[in-house]
Design an enzyme around this catalytic site. Structure first.
Site, short mmCIF file in Angstrom:
data_model
loop_
_atom_site.label_atom_id
_atom_site.label_comp_id
_atom_site.label_asym_id
_atom_site.label_seq_id
_atom_site.Cartn_x
_atom_site.Cartn_y
_atom_site.Cartn_z
N HIS A 96 0.60 -0.95 -0.34
CA HIS A 96 -0.11 0.21 -0.41
C HIS A 96 1.04 0.75 -0.33
CE1 HIS A 96 -2.69 2.98 1.06
NE2 HIS A 96 -3.56 2.34 0.45
N GLU A 169 -3.18 2.35 -7.77
CA GLU A 169 -3.73 3.47 -6.17
C GLU A 169 -2.95 4.42 -6.55
OE1 GLU A 169 -3.62 2.17 -2.54
OE2 GLU A 169 -1.27 1.81 -2.59
#
Length: 252
Positions: A96, A169
């Site tokens: 992430h 992302e």
């Protein structure tokens, strides 16, 4: 998205929640009626994994938000894939952008974590994406390829790729209220799928799910979900709100 790939929505609670708050969220998820053609995942903080897993319907996956690259040892503060499995969870989010930027996780470390998690039997949401300055410099594709190459070098079989979901992302869209337009998201997702066709075993490009993460809300999810190469979402802040259920139903 393609009809051959099951829609996938992950809710990443990040460092949020309490036992009381979690109970409310779990109740709302349990009361919702989800269509069987959407796969749903909740990534809870480590200390709540066992309780969330026991409370949620088995049809909803529960994931850890991180893990380390070795089975056990003197690594204070880390947890292993086997520990995640031991509390009944079968997924983990790795790479992430917050792990990469705040905790300085390198492409190589992320790739080693992915490799070990897969070897231990977990499925992985592997995150990639560029910063605003990288996008403005025209480096979106370069950054994504660099991050993907590190991971692909550790995954050798199509069977392992079947247990990977890639989350694109764009860092500039995470928690900022900014969101890639449906066209921007589709453009990058299409590029990524073409990359998979060239750089991974035959068939991976058509079966792998590439999901979008970055300020996804109930207001923008339906149009994003209509894009051919957008196979779902990784949702942050909105996963803590009732609208998460609407996002899970974006393809209904």
């Amino acid at each position: 998205m393609s009809g051959s790939r099951k829609f996938f929505v992950g809710g990443n609670w990040k460092m949020n929640g309490s036992r009381a708050d979690n109970k409310v969220l779990i109740h709302s998820l349990s009361e919702a009626h989800f269509c069987g053609d959407t796969e749903i995942l909740i990534a809870a903080p480590f200390v709540y994994l066992n309780e969330v897993r026991q409370s949620l319907a088995k049809e909803i996956h529960v994931a850890a938000q991180n893990c380390y690259k070795v089975p056990k040892g003197a690594f204070t503060g880390e947890i292993s894939p086997s520990m995640i499995k031991d509390v009944g969870c079968d997924w983990v989010i790795l790479g992430h952008s917050e792990r990469r930027s705040i905790f300085n996780e390198s492409d190589e470390l992320v790739a080693e974590k992915v490799q070990h998690a897969l070897a231990e039997g977990l499925s992985v949401v592997a995150c990639i994406g560029e910063t605003l300055s990288e996008r403005e410099s025209g480096k979106t594709e370069e950054v994504c390829v660099r991050q993907l190459n590190a991971i692909a070098n550790k995954i050798k079989s199509i069977d392992e790729w079947k247990r990977v979901v890639v989350a694109y992302e764009p860092v500039w869209a995470i928690g900022t209220g900014k969101v890639a337009s449906p066209g921007q998201a589709q453009e990058v997702h299409n590029f990524l799928r073409k990359w998979f066709k060239t750089n991974t075993p035959s068939g991976v490009d058509q079966q792998i799910r590439i999901i979008y993460g970055g300020s996804v809300t109930a207001a923008n999810c339906k149009e994003l979900a209509q894009q051919h190469d957008v196979d779902g979402f990784l949702v942050g802040g909105a996963s803590l709100k009732p609208e998460f259920i609407d996002i899970c139903k974006a393809r209904q």
